[in-house]
Write an enzyme that holds these catalytic residues in place. Structure first.
Site, PDB file in Angstrom:
ATOM      1  N   ARG A  99      47.273 -14.372 -22.017  1.00 42.94           N
ATOM      2  CA  ARG A  99      48.161 -15.063 -21.078  1.00 42.94           C
ATOM      3  C   ARG A  99      49.633 -14.808 -21.429  1.00 42.94           C
ATOM      4  O   ARG A  99      50.473 -14.591 -20.566  1.00 42.94           O
ATOM      5  CB  ARG A  99      47.854 -16.567 -21.105  1.00 42.94           C
ATOM      6  CG  ARG A  99      48.290 -17.272 -19.853  1.00 42.94           C
ATOM      7  CD  ARG A  99      47.501 -18.537 -19.666  1.00 42.94           C
ATOM      8  NE  ARG A  99      47.779 -19.486 -20.730  1.00 42.94           N
ATOM      9  CZ  ARG A  99      48.092 -20.761 -20.516  1.00 42.94           C
ATOM     10  NH1 ARG A  99      48.158 -21.215 -19.286  1.00 42.94           N
ATOM     11  NH2 ARG A  99      48.301 -21.579 -21.505  1.00 42.94           N
ATOM     12  N   ASP A 160      46.659 -22.828  -1.616  1.00 38.17           N
ATOM     13  CA  ASP A 160      45.778 -23.846  -2.207  1.00 38.17           C
ATOM     14  C   ASP A 160      45.615 -25.002  -1.221  1.00 38.17           C
ATOM     15  O   ASP A 160      44.525 -25.544  -1.032  1.00 38.17           O
ATOM     16  CB  ASP A 160      46.381 -24.340  -3.530  1.00 38.17           C
ATOM     17  CG  ASP A 160      46.709 -23.181  -4.450  1.00 38.17           C
ATOM     18  OD1 ASP A 160      45.775 -22.498  -4.889  1.00 38.17           O
ATOM     19  OD2 ASP A 160      47.901 -22.929  -4.700  1.00 38.17           O
ATOM     20  N   HIS A 188      49.476 -23.467  -9.523  1.00 37.55           N
ATOM     21  CA  HIS A 188      48.626 -22.523  -8.786  1.00 37.55           C
ATOM     22  C   HIS A 188      47.766 -21.783  -9.804  1.00 37.55           C
ATOM     23  O   HIS A 188      48.055 -20.651 -10.195  1.00 37.55           O
ATOM     24  CB  HIS A 188      49.466 -21.542  -7.965  1.00 37.55           C
ATOM     25  CG  HIS A 188      48.625 -20.438  -7.394  1.00 37.55           C
ATOM     26  ND1 HIS A 188      47.694 -20.649  -6.407  1.00 37.55           N
ATOM     27  CD2 HIS A 188      48.529 -19.127  -7.705  1.00 37.55           C
ATOM     28  CE1 HIS A 188      47.079 -19.523  -6.138  1.00 37.55           C
ATOM     29  NE2 HIS A 188      47.558 -18.577  -6.911  1.00 37.55           N
TER      30      HIS A 188
HETATM   31  P1  NAX Z   1      49.136  -5.616  -5.127  1.00 32.56           P
HETATM   32  O1  NAX Z   1      48.870  -5.087  -6.480  1.00 32.56           O
HETATM   33  O2  NAX Z   1      48.347  -5.093  -3.962  1.00 32.56           O
HETATM   34  O3  NAX Z   1      50.665  -5.393  -4.755  1.00 32.56           O
HETATM   35  C1  NAX Z   1      51.699  -5.692  -5.633  1.00 32.56           C
HETATM   36  C2  NAX Z   1      52.834  -4.767  -5.304  1.00 32.56           C
HETATM   37  O4  NAX Z   1      53.936  -5.156  -6.112  1.00 32.56           O
HETATM   38  C3  NAX Z   1      52.539  -3.295  -5.621  1.00 32.56           C
HETATM   39  O5  NAX Z   1      52.819  -2.508  -4.473  1.00 32.56           O
HETATM   40  C4  NAX Z   1      53.472  -2.982  -6.784  1.00 32.56           C
HETATM   41  O6  NAX Z   1      53.954  -1.645  -6.749  1.00 32.56           O
HETATM   42  C5  NAX Z   1      54.603  -3.989  -6.540  1.00 32.56           C
HETATM   43  N1  NAX Z   1      55.407  -4.303  -7.704  1.00 32.56           N
HETATM   44  C6  NAX Z   1      55.033  -4.419  -9.004  1.00 32.56           C
HETATM   45  N2  NAX Z   1      56.089  -4.678  -9.774  1.00 32.56           N
HETATM   46  C7  NAX Z   1      57.159  -4.766  -8.965  1.00 32.56           C
HETATM   47  C8  NAX Z   1      58.535  -5.001  -9.183  1.00 32.56           C
HETATM   48  N3  NAX Z   1      59.018  -5.192 -10.413  1.00 32.56           N
HETATM   49  N4  NAX Z   1      59.358  -5.012  -8.121  1.00 32.56           N
HETATM   50  C9  NAX Z   1      58.876  -4.794  -6.883  1.00 32.56           C
HETATM   51  N5  NAX Z   1      57.581  -4.540  -6.615  1.00 32.56           N
HETATM   52  C10 NAX Z   1      56.740  -4.536  -7.639  1.00 32.56           C
HETATM   53  O7  NAX Z   1      49.016  -7.204  -5.246  1.00 32.56           O
HETATM   54  P2  NAX Z   1      48.876  -8.290  -4.077  1.00 32.56           P
HETATM   55  O8  NAX Z   1      47.442  -8.457  -3.745  1.00 32.56           O
HETATM   56  O9  NAX Z   1      49.818  -7.973  -2.990  1.00 32.56           O
HETATM   57  O10 NAX Z   1      49.311  -9.602  -4.873  1.00 32.56           O
HETATM   58  C11 NAX Z   1      50.635  -9.788  -5.312  1.00 32.56           C
HETATM   59  C12 NAX Z   1      50.764 -11.006  -6.197  1.00 32.56           C
HETATM   60  O11 NAX Z   1      50.380 -12.190  -5.509  1.00 32.56           O
HETATM   61  C13 NAX Z   1      49.867 -10.974  -7.451  1.00 32.56           C
HETATM   62  O12 NAX Z   1      50.620 -11.426  -8.570  1.00 32.56           O
HETATM   63  C14 NAX Z   1      48.783 -11.973  -7.128  1.00 32.56           C
HETATM   64  O13 NAX Z   1      48.183 -12.512  -8.283  1.00 32.56           O
HETATM   65  C15 NAX Z   1      49.567 -12.993  -6.353  1.00 32.56           C
HETATM   66  N6  NAX Z   1      48.823 -13.957  -5.535  1.00 32.56           N
HETATM   67  C16 NAX Z   1      49.319 -15.206  -5.413  1.00 32.56           C
HETATM   68  C17 NAX Z   1      48.719 -16.168  -4.635  1.00 32.56           C
HETATM   69  C18 NAX Z   1      49.312 -17.548  -4.512  1.00 32.56           C
HETATM   70  O14 NAX Z   1      48.677 -18.379  -3.860  1.00 32.56           O
HETATM   71  N7  NAX Z   1      50.472 -17.859  -5.089  1.00 32.56           N
HETATM   72  C19 NAX Z   1      47.425 -15.893  -3.942  1.00 32.56           C
HETATM   73  C20 NAX Z   1      47.176 -14.436  -3.748  1.00 32.56           C
HETATM   74  C21 NAX Z   1      47.576 -13.557  -4.898  1.00 32.56           C
HETATM   75  O15 NAX Z   1      46.572 -13.622  -5.878  1.00 32.56           O
END
Ligand code: NAX
Length: 329
Positions: A99, A160, A188
């Site tokens: 973590r 959520d 979350h």
């Molecule tokens: P993806 O891996 O499909 O997309 C993430 C994108 O972010 C990629 O295109 C990557 O190139 C880009 N990225 C990485 N580092 C970056 C940076 N420093 N600056 C700009 N872009 C960057 O993930 P996705 O399914 O779209 O999920 C994104 C995030 O949402 C994850 O951390 C995921 O855990 C989180 N979530 C949050 C939720 C919530 O309820 N708060 C629910 C859904 C999701 O799990």
């Protein structure tokens, strides 16, 4: 168009959530049909081409409400003039990652982005942090932005919240629209406390329609672990539903929450609500009015809810300790 354009910056724009989110914002779902939108997409260099492809599809859609789309791999440029910033891009948890490793990696993203927002965004900027661990990432970003009020850095707890509404509606045979005053306290994460104590179904107290064993054995664990369930069934993490959550949270912030209801908002705690200490970002019952979130105070807290809140305070304080020890706060 009747109103001046607004600027929306979305990080992780080429990712799964981004792909669902962008088109709906471009279509006017957050700001309404009379407000044009300029989109600024932030990605990391290896994903720039994918982001360009998404921008081409946005152009092909010829939305009336979409004026400009620009793509950046530089956060300072991407957040220039942003009225709304959706921080979606994050470092996912990889095999063998503890973590603390995850928090360190994300601190390296959300700290600099918070500073870039501080230095470049519009004065009225509203921030929704989606990337996980969302509450603590929001705290890191807020801390890096001394000129922006902490409460503008919200964490997305809306998915959520809607998961909880949907589970309750299915159980009692009601429609989503009949359910009011749901809340998901805390983080979350699997620690969250989905709570029907104040919820009504068609005006009747929800607690009178379900029994405690369903709440403790099915409802709460299922809502809290719904993300894992989606991954198992779909073979990929929640994306369109997460985009819907980010849209709903942003839209309510801009346009106001409906009268007679509240929602769940991941808000920076100032220490004055429900015994939650200052300095963590916590899921509270909240309403949005005139472009600002307010915690709904005065709800009667049962012993079970108290325990749920306290467990989340503990979990979020632990996360804060980790990022403090890593020098990220
Ligand atoms: P993806 O891996 O499909 O997309 C993430 C994108 O972010 C990629 O295109 C990557 O190139 C880009 N990225 C990485 N580092 C970056 C940076 N420093 N600056 C700009 N872009 C960057 O993930 P996705 O399914 O779209 O999920 C994104 C995030 O949402 C994850 O951390 C995921 O855990 C989180 N979530 C949050 C939720 C919530 O309820 N708060 C629910 C859904 C999701 O799990």
């Amino acid at each position: 168009m009747a109103n001046a354009p607004v600027t929306v910056t979305i990080t992780g724009a080429a990712g799964n959530i981004g792909y669902s989110l962008l088109f709906r914002i471009a279509e006017g779902t957050v700001f309404g049909p009379d407000t044009p939108v300029n989109l600024r997409l932030l990605e990391i260099p290896p994903a720039m081409n994918a982001a360009k492809g998404v921008a081409m599809e946005l152009a092909d859609s010829a939305f009336d409400t979409l004026y400009d789309v620009d793509i950046f791999d530089d956060a300072n440029k991407a957040f220039e003039g942003a009225n709304l910033a959706l921080l979606v891009g994050a470092m996912p948890r990889k095999k063998g990652m503890e973590r603390a490793d995850l928090m360190e990696a994300n601190g390296g993203i959300f700290g600099p982005q918070g500073k870039a927002i501080n230095d470049n965004a519009a004065d009225d900027v509203k921030i929704v942090v989606v990337g996980n661990p969302a509450n603590t990432n929001a705290l890191i970003a807020a801390n890096a932005a001394p000129d922006i009020p902490n409460e503008r850095f919200t964490a997305m707890m809306r998915l959520d919240h809607t998961r909880a509404i949907s589970q309750l509606a299915a159980k009692v045979g009601a429609r989503n629209e009949d359910i009011r005053k749901m809340v998901v306290w805390g983080n979350h994460s699997a620690d969250q406390y989905p709570d029907v104590s104040y919820a009504t179904v068609g005006g009747k107290p929800a607690a009178s329609l379900v029994d405690e064993s369903w709440l403790s054995d099915e409802f709460r664990p299922r809502v809290a672990k719904r993300g894992a369930e989606i991954i198992e069934v779909r073979g990929a993490s929640s994306a369109a539903s997460a985009a819907s959550g980010a849209i709903a949270q942003s839209r309510d912030w801009v346009q106001g929450t409906p009268e007679g209801d509240f929602t769940t908002i991941g808000l920076y705690s100032d220490g004055s609500h429900y015994g939650v200490p200052e300095g963590i970002v916590f899921g509270f019952p909240g309403v949005a009015k005139n472009g600002a979130w307010e915690v709904v105070d005065g709800l009667k807290v049962s012993a079970a809810t108290r325990a749920g809140i306290d467990a989340n305070v503990k979990a979020l304080l632990e996360e804060r300790e980790i990022i403090t020890s890593l020098g990220l706060l």
